[in-house]
Design an enzyme around this catalytic site. Structure first.
Site, PDB file in Angstrom:
ATOM      1  N   HIS A 112     -13.283  10.409 -35.144  1.00  0.00           N
ATOM      2  CA  HIS A 112     -12.968   9.277 -36.015  1.00  0.00           C
ATOM      3  C   HIS A 112     -13.209   7.985 -35.229  1.00  0.00           C
ATOM      4  O   HIS A 112     -12.795   7.877 -34.068  1.00  0.00           O
ATOM      5  CB  HIS A 112     -11.503   9.348 -36.469  1.00  0.00           C
ATOM      6  CG  HIS A 112     -11.162   8.243 -37.425  1.00  0.00           C
ATOM      7  ND1 HIS A 112     -11.553   8.263 -38.751  1.00  0.00           N
ATOM      8  CD2 HIS A 112     -10.516   7.070 -37.233  1.00  0.00           C
ATOM      9  CE1 HIS A 112     -11.145   7.156 -39.334  1.00  0.00           C
ATOM     10  NE2 HIS A 112     -10.521   6.407 -38.442  1.00  0.00           N
ATOM     11  N   ASP A 153      -7.426  12.831 -40.861  1.00  0.00           N
ATOM     12  CA  ASP A 153      -7.362  12.208 -39.529  1.00  0.00           C
ATOM     13  C   ASP A 153      -6.059  12.522 -38.804  1.00  0.00           C
ATOM     14  O   ASP A 153      -5.639  11.788 -37.903  1.00  0.00           O
ATOM     15  CB  ASP A 153      -7.592  10.689 -39.612  1.00  0.00           C
ATOM     16  CG  ASP A 153      -8.965  10.346 -40.158  1.00  0.00           C
ATOM     17  OD1 ASP A 153      -9.919  11.083 -39.860  1.00  0.00           O
ATOM     18  OD2 ASP A 153      -9.082   9.363 -40.899  1.00  0.00           O
ATOM     19  N   GLU A 183     -18.220   7.150 -29.180  1.00  0.00           N
ATOM     20  CA  GLU A 183     -18.398   8.409 -29.912  1.00  0.00           C
ATOM     21  C   GLU A 183     -19.395   9.367 -29.259  1.00  0.00           C
ATOM     22  O   GLU A 183     -19.100  10.545 -29.069  1.00  0.00           O
ATOM     23  CB  GLU A 183     -18.845   8.125 -31.346  1.00  0.00           C
ATOM     24  CG  GLU A 183     -17.808   7.395 -32.154  1.00  0.00           C
ATOM     25  CD  GLU A 183     -18.205   7.272 -33.615  1.00  0.00           C
ATOM     26  OE1 GLU A 183     -18.576   8.285 -34.226  1.00  0.00           O
ATOM     27  OE2 GLU A 183     -18.158   6.153 -34.143  1.00  0.00           O
TER      28      GLU A 183
END
Ligand code: GRF
Length: 232
Positions: A112, A153, A183
């Site tokens: 996320h 999440d 990421e």
């Protein structure tokens, strides 16, 4: 389990999938092997990325199924066919049920693009996450890899990496920086650690006896915030 069989579930561009494929090619992901990519969209570029690396890639579109249960059933069939050990959600835009997640409890991870618990949960995905961070005026954001449970999440956090927000950022520039600095680095490392831990023989010493490795990093590198120790 010697080498975990990994499936990556995607819906769009697949840059995180690419980071995993590159990590595998470079030997940074070696405790598992990506053997299946499933996309909830037939036109996802991620499918081409997978096929270019010789990985089986299938589109499983939600709209092709009458309900969520039969859609998930098809995903489970394909995961079962490939004897998947670890499932990675990398930009997968469908919310999975508790029943699905329970099939891979402790073996399904999501990335996320924020520091959870900030800017996460139902409705916060893609550029909306970065817009919310800019609207809130935070100076630091980042990315989180977490185990998946039935809450969007939710689930235990595995790794986080912080990224600086710059004064003239737009959601697009911030998204790009979070991808590049957090990421694409974090996800391969987290997947490698998870596969390694799952494959570790039972005689492995308990975690508290192992040397502590930093799980959280800060902009500019290091394991302490850049401002720590610089205050007069
Ligand atoms: C990433 O920002 C990821 O964190 C989020 O969706 C985006 C997917 O991007 N869950 P890509 O398809 O990997 O390029």
């Amino acid at each position: 389990m010697l080498s975990a069989r990994i499936a990556v579930l995607v819906s769009s561009g697949g840059t995180n999938l690419q980071a995993l494929l590159d990590a595998q090619a470079e030997g940074r992901l070696q405790s598992g092997s990506i053997v299946l990519v499933l996309s909830s969209r037939g036109d996802a570029r991620a499918l081409d990325r997978a096929r270019a690396h010789g990985v089986r890639a299938e589109a499983v579109e939600r709209r092709a199924f009458p309900d969520a249960a039969s859609f998930e059933q098809r995903l489970l069939e394909l995961l079962g066919e490939e004897r998947i050990d670890v499932v990675v959600l990398a930009g997968f835009l469908q919310i999975l049920s508790g029943a699905f997640v329970a099939c891979y409890a402790g073996r399904i991870v999501n990335i996320h693009p924020s520091l959870i618990p900030s800017f996460c949960g139902r409705g916060l995905y893609g550029l909306k996450v970065h817009k919310a961070a800019l609207d809130a005026g935070v100076r630091i954001t980042g990315a989180t890899v977490h185990l998946v449970d039935a809450t969007p999440d939710g689930g235990p956090i595995l790794m986080q990496k912080a990224v600086e927000v710059l004064p003239d950022d737009t959601p697009e520039t911030l998204q790009r920086r979070v991808m590049e600095q957090a990421e694409w680095r974090l996800l391969p490392e987290a997947v490698e650690r998870l596969c390694r831990d799952l494959g570790a023989p039972p005689q492995t010493p308990p975690r508290e006896q192992a040397p502590l490795e930093p799980l959280i990093s800060f902009p500019g590198g290091g394991v302490a915030p850049p401002w720590e120790g610089s205050m007069g």
